[in-house]
Design a protein around this motif. Structure first.
Motif, mmCIF file in Angstrom:
data_model
loop_
_atom_site.group_PDB
_atom_site.id
_atom_site.type_symbol
_atom_site.label_atom_id
_atom_site.label_comp_id
_atom_site.label_asym_id
_atom_site.label_seq_id
_atom_site.Cartn_x
_atom_site.Cartn_y
_atom_site.Cartn_z
ATOM 1 N N PRO A 209 0.826 -1.213 0.000
ATOM 2 C CA PRO A 209 0.000 0.000 0.000
ATOM 3 C C PRO A 209 0.857 1.258 0.000
ATOM 4 O O PRO A 209 1.984 1.265 0.507
ATOM 5 C CB PRO A 209 -0.794 -0.108 1.312
ATOM 6 C CG PRO A 209 -0.663 -1.517 1.752
ATOM 7 C CD PRO A 209 0.637 -2.012 1.218
ATOM 8 N N VAL A 210 0.309 2.325 -0.554
ATOM 9 C CA VAL A 210 0.982 3.621 -0.493
ATOM 10 C C VAL A 210 1.104 4.028 0.979
ATOM 11 O O VAL A 210 0.163 3.932 1.750
ATOM 12 C CB VAL A 210 0.184 4.676 -1.284
ATOM 13 C CG1 VAL A 210 0.764 6.065 -1.055
ATOM 14 C CG2 VAL A 210 0.194 4.328 -2.767
ATOM 15 N N GLY A 211 2.302 4.456 1.371
ATOM 16 C CA GLY A 211 2.524 4.840 2.764
ATOM 17 C C GLY A 211 2.927 3.692 3.662
ATOM 18 O O GLY A 211 2.945 3.834 4.895
ATOM 19 N N TRP A 212 3.232 2.545 3.060
ATOM 20 C CA TRP A 212 3.678 1.386 3.848
ATOM 21 C C TRP A 212 5.119 1.601 4.309
ATOM 22 O O TRP A 212 5.906 2.188 3.573
ATOM 23 C CB TRP A 212 3.563 0.130 2.996
ATOM 24 C CG TRP A 212 3.937 -1.138 3.709
ATOM 25 C CD1 TRP A 212 5.122 -1.802 3.634
ATOM 26 C CD2 TRP A 212 3.121 -1.877 4.606
ATOM 27 N NE1 TRP A 212 5.099 -2.914 4.412
ATOM 28 C CE2 TRP A 212 3.878 -2.992 5.037
ATOM 29 C CE3 TRP A 212 1.839 -1.720 5.112
ATOM 30 C CZ2 TRP A 212 3.386 -3.930 5.924
ATOM 31 C CZ3 TRP A 212 1.346 -2.657 5.998
ATOM 32 C CH2 TRP A 212 2.115 -3.745 6.383
ATOM 33 N N PRO A 213 5.521 1.136 5.520
ATOM 34 C CA PRO A 213 4.709 0.368 6.460
ATOM 35 C C PRO A 213 3.791 1.259 7.304
ATOM 36 O O PRO A 213 4.124 2.399 7.603
ATOM 37 C CB PRO A 213 5.761 -0.323 7.344
ATOM 38 C CG PRO A 213 6.917 0.626 7.333
ATOM 39 C CD PRO A 213 6.934 1.235 5.963
ATOM 40 N N PHE A 214 2.635 0.695 7.663
ATOM 41 C CA PHE A 214 1.720 1.405 8.534
ATOM 42 C C PHE A 214 2.216 1.339 9.976
ATOM 43 O O PHE A 214 3.099 0.548 10.318
ATOM 44 C CB PHE A 214 0.316 0.806 8.446
ATOM 45 C CG PHE A 214 -0.281 0.881 7.071
ATOM 46 C CD1 PHE A 214 0.112 1.861 6.181
ATOM 47 C CD2 PHE A 214 -1.252 -0.024 6.672
ATOM 48 C CE1 PHE A 214 -0.446 1.941 4.910
ATOM 49 C CE2 PHE A 214 -1.805 0.029 5.413
ATOM 50 C CZ PHE A 214 -1.403 1.018 4.523
ATOM 51 N N GLN A 215 1.593 2.154 10.812
ATOM 52 C CA GLN A 215 1.955 2.205 12.228
ATOM 53 C C GLN A 215 0.701 2.257 13.086
ATOM 54 O O GLN A 215 -0.342 2.759 12.657
ATOM 55 C CB GLN A 215 2.819 3.430 12.521
ATOM 56 C CG GLN A 215 4.115 3.499 11.732
ATOM 57 C CD GLN A 215 4.840 4.808 11.932
ATOM 58 O OE1 GLN A 215 4.480 5.615 12.789
ATOM 59 N NE2 GLN A 215 5.867 5.053 11.127
ATOM 60 N N LEU A 216 0.825 1.737 14.302
ATOM 61 C CA LEU A 216 -0.220 1.906 15.309
ATOM 62 C C LEU A 216 0.067 3.188 16.083
ATOM 63 O O LEU A 216 1.210 3.449 16.450
ATOM 64 C CB LEU A 216 -0.250 0.721 16.269
ATOM 65 C CG LEU A 216 -0.650 -0.637 15.696
ATOM 66 C CD1 LEU A 216 -0.556 -1.708 16.776
ATOM 67 C CD2 LEU A 216 -2.049 -0.600 15.127
ATOM 68 N N CYS A 217 -0.978 3.956 16.311
ATOM 69 C CA CYS A 217 -0.790 5.232 16.995
ATOM 70 C C CYS A 217 -2.000 5.522 17.867
ATOM 71 O O CYS A 217 -3.138 5.446 17.390
ATOM 72 C CB CYS A 217 -0.594 6.349 15.969
ATOM 73 S SG CYS A 217 -0.403 7.988 16.683
#
Length: 406
Positions: A209-217
């Protein structure tokens, strides 16, 4: 000249000094030998052309040329083609080519190439059925893979390119439906894995995905340290991208998020969990909320005071994300069975003890000491989307204990 040739190289039927009917001809080049029918001195009808290396063609001839239906065996590769030939040894038309490695193609040929519609079954049972151009998958086609998945869609030069759908045949769900480029997921599409997770109608570049890697926030509206009281609260966790704006990924749905409570310890055991901050924590069990008829009276101890005597059932809270957000609802001081160490006041005389027997005096004599706690929030989605779980978040937490000190 003709008579010498007939006597020395040909054995068979003739007519008017021309080979006609059935006959065997050994070429002046000993590499070739022909057995079959003739007409007016030319190979014509059905025959077999044998090569010295073990290769052969057996089938129809027309006016001295391989033409029509036949079988060609290639000794060097152990390939066998059965089908239509055109002018010489060219595979042209419909046929089946079985290769020495047990791969098999059946379909249209043009000038010895796969061209048109056909099916290719590999030796490990991967099957492609669709259009071909110049020996490559090209156009629309369906490809099954050894892992149980199947791609249905557009191909360009042997690569998935255009719109296509990748399906898990065994589990019966669509893994990805959307745009492809150079054999990779590229463009807008929906990616799913397992029974619950989906990245819906989002942009993907080179399988990620665009913006990978995602993060938990933890939601920006909440502070970095949470204080729990008797009033239930909500902990909101957003899934954000790694772009400059770090926005919530609304396409991310169904990710399984876990919350656990850990107590910092100076004496870790094999069950303790390490943190990236240089200390370990021991997990604190959750409690089972009892009905009013099952509630037990509070029990105090000189060494420890339990916030709750409820039964321990597990150490985790679980929730699923929707449009890039997960929420843990109804968390309060009694969600986890926190045990607070107590600090006993200086000894008092027996006479003083006799005059201070009330409940409030006893609580003032034993003031609880608040240890350090942290909420551990992590991604436990299984199977793991895009081959990587999101990094764990550690949220410091304090517990309001004013109700114990009253």
């Amino acid at each position: 000249m003709v008579g010498v040739e007939l006597k020395g190289a040909f054995r068979g039927e003739t007519r008017r000094s021309l080979r006609s009917g059935f006959g065997v001809y050994q070429y002046s080049n000993p590499y070739f030998r022909y057995e079959g029918t003739w007409h007016e001195g030319k190979k014509h009808g059905f025959g077999k052309l044998i090569f010295a290396d073990g290769s052969y063609y057996q089938g129809e001839f027309a006016h001295n040329e391989i033409m029509g239906q036949g079988t060609r065996y290639f000794a060097a590769t152990r390939n066998t083609y059965t089908g239509h030939f055109y002018y010489g040894s060219e595979m042209d038309g419909h046929g089946r080519l079985r290769m020495g490695n047990d791969d098999c193609y059946e379909g249209d040929f043009k000038s010895n190439h796969f061209e048109g519609e056909g099916s290719y079954l590999s030796h490990n049972k991967q099957l492609y059925t669709g259009n071909w151009h110049n020996n490559r998958r090209h156009g629309y086609g369906e490809q099954s893979y050894v892992d149980g998945s199947r791609y249905s869609g557009d191909w360009v030069a042997d690569k998935r390119h255009g719109f296509g759908k990748l399906t898990d045949i065994q589990e019966g769900f669509v893994i990805y439906a959307g745009s492809w480029k150079n054999d990779l997921m590229y463009g807008e599409g929906t990616y799913s894995i397992g029974e619950t997770y989906a990245y819906r109608n989002g942009m993907i570049v080179n399988n990620y995905p665009v913006g990978w890697p995602f993060q938990l926030c933890v939601n920006e509206n909440q502070t970095s340290t949470i204080v729990l009281t008797e009033e239930p609260t909500i902990i909101t966790v957003d899934i954000i991208n790694s772009l400059e704006n770090a926005s919530r990924v609304e396409a991310d749905c169904g990710r399984l998020i876990r919350l656990r409570c850990g107590q910092k310890t100076d004496q870790p055991t094999s069950d303790s969990l390490p943190t990236p901050f240089g200390y370990h924590v021991n997990l604190v069990p959750r409690t089972l909320r009892s009905s009013p008829s099952e509630e037990q009276p509070e029990i105090a101890s000189n060494d420890q005071t339990d916030i709750s005597e409820r039964k321990h059932v597990q150490d985790s809270m679980l929730t699923a994300s929707d449009t890039g957000r997960a929420q843990f609802v109804g968390i309060d001081v009694d969600t986890f069975t926190i045990k607070l160490a107590s600090s006993t006041a200086a000894p008092v005389s027996p006479a003083s003890t006799q005059t201070t027997s009330s409940k409030s005096t006893r609580r003032k004599a034993e003031k609880p000491i608040m240890p350090s706690f942290v909420f551990i929030i992590d991604d436990i989605t299984d199977p793991v989307p895009f081959n990587k779980s999101l990094d764990t978040v550690y949220l410091p937490v304090n517990f309001s204990i004013t109700h114990l000190a009253e």
